[in-house]
Write a protein that holds these residues in place. Sequence first.
Motif, PDB file in Angstrom:
ATOM      1  N   SER A 121       0.831  -1.207   0.000  1.00  0.00           N
ATOM      2  CA  SER A 121       0.000   0.000   0.000  1.00  0.00           C
ATOM      3  C   SER A 121       0.864   1.254   0.000  1.00  0.00           C
ATOM      4  O   SER A 121       1.986   1.258   0.512  1.00  0.00           O
ATOM      5  N   LEU A 122       0.296   2.305  -0.581  1.00  0.00           N
ATOM      6  CA  LEU A 122       0.929   3.624  -0.647  1.00  0.00           C
ATOM      7  C   LEU A 122      -0.076   4.624  -0.092  1.00  0.00           C
ATOM      8  O   LEU A 122      -1.196   4.730  -0.603  1.00  0.00           O
ATOM      9  N   THR A 123       0.317   5.357   0.945  1.00  0.00           N
ATOM     10  CA  THR A 123      -0.588   6.308   1.582  1.00  0.00           C
ATOM     11  C   THR A 123      -0.162   7.731   1.267  1.00  0.00           C
ATOM     12  O   THR A 123       1.026   8.074   1.353  1.00  0.00           O
ATOM     13  N   LEU A 124      -1.143   8.554   0.901  1.00  0.00           N
ATOM     14  CA  LEU A 124      -0.916   9.953   0.569  1.00  0.00           C
ATOM     15  C   LEU A 124      -1.584  10.827   1.621  1.00  0.00           C
ATOM     16  O   LEU A 124      -2.708  10.552   2.057  1.00  0.00           O
ATOM     17  N   ALA A 125      -0.882  11.877   2.024  1.00  0.00           N
ATOM     18  CA  ALA A 125      -1.441  12.858   2.955  1.00  0.00           C
ATOM     19  C   ALA A 125      -1.919  14.062   2.152  1.00  0.00           C
ATOM     20  O   ALA A 125      -1.145  14.681   1.414  1.00  0.00           O
ATOM     21  N   LEU A 126      -3.204  14.420   2.317  1.00  0.00           N
ATOM     22  CA  LEU A 126      -3.812  15.518   1.566  1.00  0.00           C
ATOM     23  C   LEU A 126      -3.912  16.766   2.422  1.00  0.00           C
ATOM     24  O   LEU A 126      -4.234  16.698   3.611  1.00  0.00           O
ATOM     25  N   SER A 127      -3.655  17.921   1.797  1.00  0.00           N
ATOM     26  CA  SER A 127      -3.692  19.192   2.511  1.00  0.00           C
ATOM     27  C   SER A 127      -4.299  20.269   1.617  1.00  0.00           C
ATOM     28  O   SER A 127      -3.966  20.360   0.428  1.00  0.00           O
ATOM     29  N   SER A 128      -5.205  21.068   2.214  1.00  0.00           N
ATOM     30  CA  SER A 128      -5.796  22.188   1.477  1.00  0.00           C
ATOM     31  C   SER A 128      -6.270  23.242   2.475  1.00  0.00           C
ATOM     32  O   SER A 128      -7.311  23.076   3.119  1.00  0.00           O
ATOM     33  N   GLY A 129      -5.478  24.289   2.621  1.00  0.00           N
ATOM     34  CA  GLY A 129      -5.860  25.387   3.501  1.00  0.00           C
ATOM     35  C   GLY A 129      -5.672  25.067   4.972  1.00  0.00           C
ATOM     36  O   GLY A 129      -5.031  24.090   5.360  1.00  0.00           O
ATOM     37  N   SER A 130      -6.281  25.933   5.821  1.00  0.00           N
ATOM     38  CA  SER A 130      -6.158  25.812   7.271  1.00  0.00           C
ATOM     39  C   SER A 130      -7.387  26.427   7.924  1.00  0.00           C
ATOM     40  O   SER A 130      -8.277  26.959   7.241  1.00  0.00           O
ATOM     41  N   CYS A 131      -7.428  26.389   9.259  1.00  0.00           N
ATOM     42  CA  CYS A 131      -8.548  26.997   9.982  1.00  0.00           C
ATOM     43  C   CYS A 131      -8.661  28.488   9.674  1.00  0.00           C
ATOM     44  O   CYS A 131      -9.755  29.022   9.467  1.00  0.00           O
ATOM     45  N   ALA A 132      -7.528  29.171   9.651  1.00  0.00           N
ATOM     46  CA  ALA A 132      -7.535  30.613   9.427  1.00  0.00           C
ATOM     47  C   ALA A 132      -7.647  30.982   7.961  1.00  0.00           C
ATOM     48  O   ALA A 132      -8.154  32.057   7.630  1.00  0.00           O
ATOM     49  N   SER A 133      -7.170  30.089   7.070  1.00  0.00           N
ATOM     50  CA  SER A 133      -7.185  30.401   5.628  1.00  0.00           C
ATOM     51  C   SER A 133      -7.725  29.221   4.840  1.00  0.00           C
ATOM     52  O   SER A 133      -6.971  28.475   4.199  1.00  0.00           O
ATOM     53  N   PRO A 134      -9.039  28.989   4.877  1.00  0.00           N
ATOM     54  CA  PRO A 134      -9.612  27.878   4.113  1.00  0.00           C
ATOM     55  C   PRO A 134      -9.488  28.115   2.615  1.00  0.00           C
ATOM     56  O   PRO A 134      -9.596  29.242   2.148  1.00  0.00           O
ATOM     57  N   SER A 135      -9.259  27.033   1.871  1.00  0.00           N
ATOM     58  CA  SER A 135      -9.079  27.164   0.420  1.00  0.00           C
ATOM     59  C   SER A 135     -10.095  26.363  -0.374  1.00  0.00           C
ATOM     60  O   SER A 135     -10.062  26.374  -1.606  1.00  0.00           O
ATOM     61  N   MET A 136     -10.996  25.662   0.300  1.00  0.00           N
ATOM     62  CA  MET A 136     -12.042  24.906  -0.377  1.00  0.00           C
ATOM     63  C   MET A 136     -13.387  25.602  -0.167  1.00  0.00           C
ATOM     64  O   MET A 136     -13.518  26.465   0.711  1.00  0.00           O
ATOM     65  N   THR A 137     -14.359  25.228  -0.970  1.00  0.00           N
ATOM     66  CA  THR A 137     -15.674  25.873  -0.871  1.00  0.00           C
ATOM     67  C   THR A 137     -16.740  24.860  -0.461  1.00  0.00           C
ATOM     68  O   THR A 137     -16.603  23.654  -0.686  1.00  0.00           O
ATOM     69  N   SER A 138     -17.815  25.374   0.144  1.00  0.00           N
ATOM     70  CA  SER A 138     -18.923  24.533   0.583  1.00  0.00           C
ATOM     71  C   SER A 138     -20.241  25.268   0.345  1.00  0.00           C
ATOM     72  O   SER A 138     -20.318  26.492   0.499  1.00  0.00           O
ATOM     73  N   ASN A 139     -21.256  24.498  -0.033  1.00  0.00           N
ATOM     74  CA  ASN A 139     -22.591  25.088  -0.181  1.00  0.00           C
ATOM     75  C   ASN A 139     -23.583  24.476   0.809  1.00  0.00           C
ATOM     76  O   ASN A 139     -24.795  24.601   0.647  1.00  0.00           O
ATOM     77  N   GLY A 140     -23.024  23.804   1.819  1.00  0.00           N
ATOM     78  CA  GLY A 140     -23.853  23.155   2.819  1.00  0.00           C
ATOM     79  C   GLY A 140     -24.205  21.728   2.476  1.00  0.00           C
ATOM     80  O   GLY A 140     -24.540  20.930   3.355  1.00  0.00           O
ATOM     81  N   THR A 141     -24.155  21.381   1.204  1.00  0.00           N
ATOM     82  CA  THR A 141     -24.444  20.015   0.759  1.00  0.00           C
ATOM     83  C   THR A 141     -23.215  19.316   0.220  1.00  0.00           C
ATOM     84  O   THR A 141     -23.010  18.119   0.448  1.00  0.00           O
ATOM     85  N   ASN A 142     -22.390  20.073  -0.488  1.00  0.00           N
ATOM     86  CA  ASN A 142     -21.176  19.525  -1.092  1.00  0.00           C
ATOM     87  C   ASN A 142     -19.983  20.422  -0.776  1.00  0.00           C
ATOM     88  O   ASN A 142     -20.129  21.628  -0.541  1.00  0.00           O
ATOM     89  N   VAL A 143     -18.825  19.790  -0.778  1.00  0.00           N
ATOM     90  CA  VAL A 143     -17.584  20.521  -0.638  1.00  0.00           C
ATOM     91  C   VAL A 143     -16.742  20.240  -1.880  1.00  0.00           C
ATOM     92  O   VAL A 143     -16.797  19.141  -2.455  1.00  0.00           O
ATOM     93  N   SER A 144     -15.999  21.238  -2.324  1.00  0.00           N
ATOM     94  CA  SER A 144     -15.133  21.033  -3.483  1.00  0.00           C
ATOM     95  C   SER A 144     -13.889  21.892  -3.334  1.00  0.00           C
ATOM     96  O   SER A 144     -13.886  22.900  -2.627  1.00  0.00           O
ATOM     97  N   GLY A 145     -12.819  21.479  -4.021  1.00  0.00           N
ATOM     98  CA  GLY A 145     -11.580  22.253  -3.975  1.00  0.00           C
ATOM     99  C   GLY A 145     -10.389  21.455  -4.433  1.00  0.00           C
ATOM    100  O   GLY A 145     -10.517  20.304  -4.883  1.00  0.00           O
ATOM    101  N   THR A 146      -9.238  22.088  -4.333  1.00  0.00           N
ATOM    102  CA  THR A 146      -7.978  21.477  -4.747  1.00  0.00           C
ATOM    103  C   THR A 146      -6.967  21.611  -3.621  1.00  0.00           C
ATOM    104  O   THR A 146      -7.160  22.370  -2.671  1.00  0.00           O
ATOM    105  N   GLY A 147      -5.881  20.878  -3.744  1.00  0.00           N
ATOM    106  CA  GLY A 147      -4.828  20.949  -2.741  1.00  0.00           C
ATOM    107  C   GLY A 147      -3.629  20.142  -3.185  1.00  0.00           C
ATOM    108  O   GLY A 147      -3.480  19.822  -4.370  1.00  0.00           O
TER     109      GLY A 147
END
Length: 316
Positions: A121-147
């Motif tokens: 197995s190969l495990t990847l750690a994903l990162s996108s933004g932080s508590c103070a600087s979020p970089s993903m978007t949400s509409n209450g039903t779905n979340v989307s973004g890149t990282g």
Amino acid sequence: MRRSTAPNPRSAVRRVAVVVMALLAGLVLGAAPATAAGLAPQPLGISVSNTDANVTSTGSDCTSGPLTETRRVTGSQSVPAGAFSSLPSQLAFDLPVLLGSTQAALRGSDGRVTLTNARGSLTLALSSGSCASPSMTSNGTNVSGTGTWTVVADTAAGNSYRQATGSGTFSITAGITVGGGRAWTLQLLGTADVLQPTLAVTHRAFWGGPFNYLSRTLSVEYRIRNTGPGDAFGVVLTDAPPTAPGITRIGTVPQTVGAVPAGTEKAVVVRYRVCGIAAIGCRFTADVQLHVADALDAGGTVSVQRTVQVPVSPVP
């Protein structure tokens, strides 16, 4: 009058030793290995989707900022052969999404994606933004973004992807309402580099019986050992032609060797028609040609020169 001399016992011993060494010359293992060159990091490109995500709410992990809740999103999907090595694999993810009314983040390297097949197995750690600087978007039903992602260090014995390195980018869209059966899509791009195998070749020549000795059909066992840190896969002895005149390879090539994990060896036998019984000091050089691939199926070739001494005795 010349004095007669008695036989020198030491000379007789030396003669016997020379004969014994000649008889065994074709049976000893060769000592000089050759190695395969390292392969470059391999592209990693995977795009999967499913409707099996499970979402749970685990409270807030942020002490300040716009993100007031954590939604843990988990799911899995099969990965076809060729996307992650030549084997069919399984992708599983566990993403603690930090969620606000319109924004979201994967803090630090909290998100995990694991790719698994028969090799490990190969495990990847994903990162996108932080508590103070979020970089993903949400509409209450779905979340989307890149990282971005990086390979998580793993030293587990028996895992062919141990100590792998690599990095890249990801994009994701996923349902975040609490419950099961949520739709998601995940894309991964980047490169990964696994530990490389190193092949060494030794050999042993033998007749295999009086008939083969009389017909001058010599068998050469090539022992293929992986002395490198990485596991070898898809190893094939493609050929082992002799370079000396009067010697003919008569079979069998190519021969599949298969997987050769680090620190292990496999053996294959190739036969040759060699010089006549009356020939003295018969030997030839075989150009042992191998194909080898690493755990991600990045392949290369290796050519090893082995000098084969033809045994003078029909035994053993």
